[in-house]
Design a protein around this motif. Structure first.
Motif, PDB file in Angstrom:
ATOM      1  N   SER A  59      18.785  74.206  49.808  1.00  0.00           N
ATOM      2  CA  SER A  59      17.895  72.863  50.208  1.00  0.00           C
ATOM      3  C   SER A  59      16.692  72.409  49.506  1.00  0.00           C
ATOM      4  N   ARG A  60      16.315  71.059  50.077  1.00  0.00           N
ATOM      5  CA  ARG A  60      14.942  70.898  49.243  1.00  0.00           C
ATOM      6  C   ARG A  60      14.488  71.205  48.429  1.00  0.00           C
ATOM      7  N   VAL A  61      14.171  72.718  49.746  1.00  0.00           N
ATOM      8  CA  VAL A  61      11.952  73.463  49.558  1.00  0.00           C
ATOM      9  C   VAL A  61      12.975  75.030  48.608  1.00  0.00           C
ATOM     10  N   GLY A  62      14.270  74.930  48.567  1.00  0.00           N
ATOM     11  CA  GLY A  62      14.311  76.379  47.832  1.00  0.00           C
ATOM     12  C   GLY A  62      15.461  77.177  48.634  1.00  0.00           C
ATOM     13  N   ALA A  63      16.141  76.805  50.197  1.00  0.00           N
ATOM     14  CA  ALA A  63      16.335  77.479  50.701  1.00  0.00           C
ATOM     15  C   ALA A  63      17.862  77.596  50.120  1.00  0.00           C
ATOM     16  N   THR A  64      18.786  78.509  51.078  1.00  0.00           N
ATOM     17  CA  THR A  64      20.406  78.459  50.066  1.00  0.00           C
ATOM     18  C   THR A  64      21.251  79.887  50.748  1.00  0.00           C
ATOM     19  N   GLY A  65      22.098  79.230  51.097  1.00  0.00           N
ATOM     20  CA  GLY A  65      23.206  79.861  51.219  1.00  0.00           C
ATOM     21  C   GLY A  65      23.500  79.950  52.667  1.00  0.00           C
ATOM     22  N   LEU A  66      24.613  80.254  52.917  1.00  0.00           N
ATOM     23  CA  LEU A  66      25.469  79.983  54.754  1.00  0.00           C
ATOM     24  C   LEU A  66      24.200  79.528  55.260  1.00  0.00           C
ATOM     25  N   TRP A  67      23.293  81.120  55.930  1.00  0.00           N
ATOM     26  CA  TRP A  67      22.342  81.161  56.049  1.00  0.00           C
ATOM     27  C   TRP A  67      20.995  80.356  56.319  1.00  0.00           C
ATOM     28  N   GLN A  68      20.599  79.941  55.291  1.00  0.00           N
ATOM     29  CA  GLN A  68      19.809  79.332  54.167  1.00  0.00           C
ATOM     30  C   GLN A  68      18.065  80.023  54.131  1.00  0.00           C
ATOM     31  N   PHE A  69      18.774  80.862  53.542  1.00  0.00           N
ATOM     32  CA  PHE A  69      17.168  81.822  53.263  1.00  0.00           C
ATOM     33  C   PHE A  69      16.353  81.321  52.812  1.00  0.00           C
ATOM     34  N   MET A  70      15.116  81.248  52.758  1.00  0.00           N
ATOM     35  CA  MET A  70      14.238  81.258  51.771  1.00  0.00           C
ATOM     36  C   MET A  70      13.775  82.823  50.357  1.00  0.00           C
TER      37      MET A  70
ATOM     38  N   HIS B 128      14.642  91.035  54.428  1.00  0.00           N
ATOM     39  CA  HIS B 128      15.916  91.637  54.876  1.00  0.00           C
ATOM     40  C   HIS B 128      16.670  92.148  54.148  1.00  0.00           C
ATOM     41  N   GLY B 129      17.103  92.188  52.600  1.00  0.00           N
ATOM     42  CA  GLY B 129      17.583  92.642  51.566  1.00  0.00           C
ATOM     43  C   GLY B 129      18.355  92.581  50.073  1.00  0.00           C
ATOM     44  N   LEU B 130      18.309  90.715  50.535  1.00  0.00           N
ATOM     45  CA  LEU B 130      18.914  89.635  49.482  1.00  0.00           C
ATOM     46  C   LEU B 130      18.410  89.794  48.182  1.00  0.00           C
ATOM     47  N   ASP B 131      18.101  89.992  47.354  1.00  0.00           N
ATOM     48  CA  ASP B 131      18.553  89.854  45.776  1.00  0.00           C
ATOM     49  C   ASP B 131      18.419  89.070  45.124  1.00  0.00           C
ATOM     50  N   VAL B 132      17.762  88.494  44.397  1.00  0.00           N
ATOM     51  CA  VAL B 132      18.238  87.747  43.575  1.00  0.00           C
ATOM     52  C   VAL B 132      17.850  88.466  41.680  1.00  0.00           C
ATOM     53  N   SER B 133      18.965  87.778  41.373  1.00  0.00           N
ATOM     54  CA  SER B 133      18.695  87.827  39.614  1.00  0.00           C
ATOM     55  C   SER B 133      18.934  86.979  39.394  1.00  0.00           C
ATOM     56  N   SER B 134      19.206  87.295  37.265  1.00  0.00           N
ATOM     57  CA  SER B 134      19.940  86.687  36.304  1.00  0.00           C
ATOM     58  C   SER B 134      21.359  85.949  36.809  1.00  0.00           C
ATOM     59  N   TYR B 135      21.861  86.941  37.521  1.00  0.00           N
ATOM     60  CA  TYR B 135      23.115  87.597  37.622  1.00  0.00           C
ATOM     61  C   TYR B 135      23.712  86.913  39.184  1.00  0.00           C
ATOM     62  N   VAL B 136      22.860  87.824  40.416  1.00  0.00           N
ATOM     63  CA  VAL B 136      23.718  87.003  41.400  1.00  0.00           C
ATOM     64  C   VAL B 136      21.943  86.364  42.430  1.00  0.00           C
TER      65      VAL B 136
ATOM     66  N   THR C 212      25.018  87.200  56.055  1.00  0.00           N
ATOM     67  CA  THR C 212      25.408  86.937  57.414  1.00  0.00           C
ATOM     68  C   THR C 212      24.959  88.244  58.123  1.00  0.00           C
ATOM     69  N   GLU C 213      25.258  89.827  57.465  1.00  0.00           N
ATOM     70  CA  GLU C 213      24.348  90.757  57.972  1.00  0.00           C
ATOM     71  C   GLU C 213      22.689  90.503  57.794  1.00  0.00           C
ATOM     72  N   ALA C 214      22.477  89.813  56.947  1.00  0.00           N
ATOM     73  CA  ALA C 214      20.537  89.616  57.631  1.00  0.00           C
ATOM     74  C   ALA C 214      20.468  88.725  58.190  1.00  0.00           C
ATOM     75  N   ALA C 215      21.273  87.769  58.645  1.00  0.00           N
ATOM     76  CA  ALA C 215      21.432  86.631  59.005  1.00  0.00           C
ATOM     77  C   ALA C 215      21.291  87.364  60.725  1.00  0.00           C
ATOM     78  N   ALA C 216      21.747  88.237  60.996  1.00  0.00           N
ATOM     79  CA  ALA C 216      22.310  88.484  62.629  1.00  0.00           C
ATOM     80  C   ALA C 216      21.446  89.953  63.227  1.00  0.00           C
TER      81      ALA C 216
END
Length: 528
Positions: free
Chosen positions: A200-211, A218-226, A236-240
């Motif tokens: 999104s325009r504010v940086g929310a990302t993915g199927l469930w639009q996590f900031m 919720h354990g969703l990491d971001v790195s140079s690769y992933v 989906t598990e984090a969203a649930a």
């Protein structure tokens, strides 16, 4: 006449003998091919002038790797038959952008759509309301949204229905674990239009639009690769998990939807401003405009999917669904190109099944469990040939002239100062984002930027230094990085800690072998 008859007989006999000899030769060639492939004892390259395709297509992966003329396997009909247009849907952003515009710009004026009389709609909504925990009673605003979708977005809804056949089984499995209504699966359509790489325009990302920060919680990491926010299963598990925690707070699924979009704080403010009401339709006027359109969009989508047959939707169905795939944890760095070569799975299919890998590279990092998702027929081949595949990948990386980026944890966003010679296209390419995204994030009305101007960027490409791979020269010649050997280390285990560094690199840079390693020894892990 007798002479002519004898000539014909001899001619036919000659043709028959020639045909028999040719047939015998063909049998011999086939037999030779079998011996060469399956009883081959030396390391010479397999070369046949006219190989029999019946047997070539049954080569083991180890033979495929050794024969550069024959890499792609031919026994994956499901992967091969999937429509290329279907694959492109996953990274196609126009559905996501259109969905967001529809929610924000919906005017809720009365829409004329004679194919759906109001009485029919009321009856259908009543049936839905009786079997779901959501408040789906008739409302003129909801009618307006449903009819506007039917009138203007039927084709796009069919595309979303096609995508849903892949994702919904995954969603339902995770939602059921947390005792969440399965209808919540339609929330991902409103959030991302089922695009796991949507941003999104504010940086929310993915199927469930996590900031970034919510994802981290919720354990969703971001790195140079992933970017694990783009991982369908993990996100989906984090969203649930997050939705279940919101329900504990509000005890009402309509309010859960509203708080998922705008945050629990905005919903609690709306409750106060309304005098204490917890009815969504009463609170709606006190919510942000986007959230005010969010729940009606969700309910309209739920209705249209549940009554798709009655409205004559005809989505294309893919040949693969989520439960026809499986995952394998990787034991060393692999690229999509390498996986495609040795398994025969098309690279576009790998991108479809593994959207969280930003550079089409699956890194190996100690204490991280990175997996590759493959169609089921390919997983068995991969597991049975792991050693050959990893050896092939290691040699391929050693011979590659491309540099691999370091594995680093990345920030959610950066502030970039425009330099002389910069333009939006160049900046967008540098950080792996779209020009339209740059404009949205910075409220730019055109592509014009000025030197010294600051831009907010949510990068998808790593922006750190590089690590040399293979024989590539490192830019850090004078100051090579080092690693202190620990008890139980081997050259193999050390090389896995540094993406792009191979056992051969370590041996060459340090003049060592595994037998000479001792705890406390310093090893160069970059060229210098």
């Amino acid at each position: 006449m007798l002479k002519q008859s004898l000539c014909i007989v001899f001619l036919l006999a000659g043709i028959s003998i020639f045909a028999q000899e040719k047939k015998n030769n063909e049998r011999l060639e086939k037999a030779n091919f079998r011996v060469q492939i399956f009883k081959k004892t030396n390391n010479s390259e397999i070369k046949l002038a006219k190989p029999d395709p019946e047997f070539r297509d049954k080569l083991p992966i180890s033979a495929q790797i050794g024969d550069s003329s024959r890499i792609v396997l031919k026994d994956l009909p499901r992967a091969a038959s999937i429509d290329s247009l279907w694959r492109k849907e996953l990274t196609n952003s126009d559905l996501f952008e259109r969905m967001q515009r529809n929610i924000q710009d919906q005017d809720y004026e009365e829409v004329v759509y004679d194919a759906l009389p109001t009485d029919t709609l009321k009856a259908r909504l009543a049936k839905l309301n009786a079997r779901t925990p959501f408040n789906i009673e008739y409302n003129p605003i909801l009618e307006s949204v449903i009819k506007s979708y039917l009138k203007r977005d039927k084709q796009n809804l069919e595309r979303l229905m096609a995508l849903s056949t892949y994702y919904f089984p995954l969603f339902e499995q995770e939602l059921d674990k947390y005792d969440i209504p399965l209808e919540i699966k339609y929330l991902a359509i409103i959030e991302s239009a089922l695009n796991p790489r949507a941003k999104s325009r504010v940086g929310a990302t993915g199927l469930w639009q996590f900031m970034f920060t919510t994802g981290k919680m919720h354990g969703l990491d971001v790195s140079s690769y992933v970017d694990e926010r783009m991982d369908p299963a993990r996100a989906t598990e984090a969203a649930a998990e997050y939705l279940a925690s919101l329900y504990k707070v509000f005890g009402d699924w309509d309010l859960v939807l509203a708080s998922y979009n705008s945050g629990p704080g905005n919903v609690s403010k709306a409750i106060r401003r309304s005098g204490g009401s917890t009815d969504y339709w009463t609170l709606r006027r006190y919510l942000p405009r986007e959230t005010a359109g969010y729940v009606p969009a969700f309910l309209a989508t739920l209705y249209l999917f549940e009554y798709a047959q009655e409205h004559h939707f005809q989505p294309k169905n893919p040949d693969i669904v989520f439960f026809e795939t499986d995952t394998i944890q990787v034991k060393q760095l692999l690229t999509f190109d390498q996986i495609s070569k040795v398994t025969g799975v098309d690279k576009s299919m790998l991108e479809f099944l593994n959207p969280s890998y930003k550079l089409d590279i699956i890194p190996y990092v100690e204490d991280e469990k990175y997996v590759v998702r493959l169609p089921r027929p390919a997983t068995g081949k991969f597991v049975n040939n792991e050693d050959a595949i990893y050896n092939f990948a290691e040699k391929d990386l050693a011979n590659s002239e491309k540099e691999l980026p370091k594995y680093v944890e990345t920030e959610d966003r950066i502030r970039y100062r425009v330099k002389p010679g910069d333009y939006l296209g160049r900046i967008a390419e540098r950080y792996g984002v779209g020009v339209s995204s740059l404009r949205n994030w910075n409220n730019l009305r055109s592509n014009n930027i000025r030197v010294g101007q600051y831009l907010t960027i949510y990068p998808r490409k790593p922006v750190t230094g590089q690590v040399a791979s293979g024989n590539q020269k490192s830019s850090n010649k004078s100051d090579p990085k080092t690693y202190t050997v620990k008890q139980g280390d081997s050259l193999w285990s050390i090389s896995r800690k540094f993406p792009g560094v191979t056992v051969q690199n370590l041996q060459s840079w340090n003049d060592v072998n595994s037998n000479s390693l001792k705890p406390g020894m310093k090893l160069k892990v970059s060229r210098g």
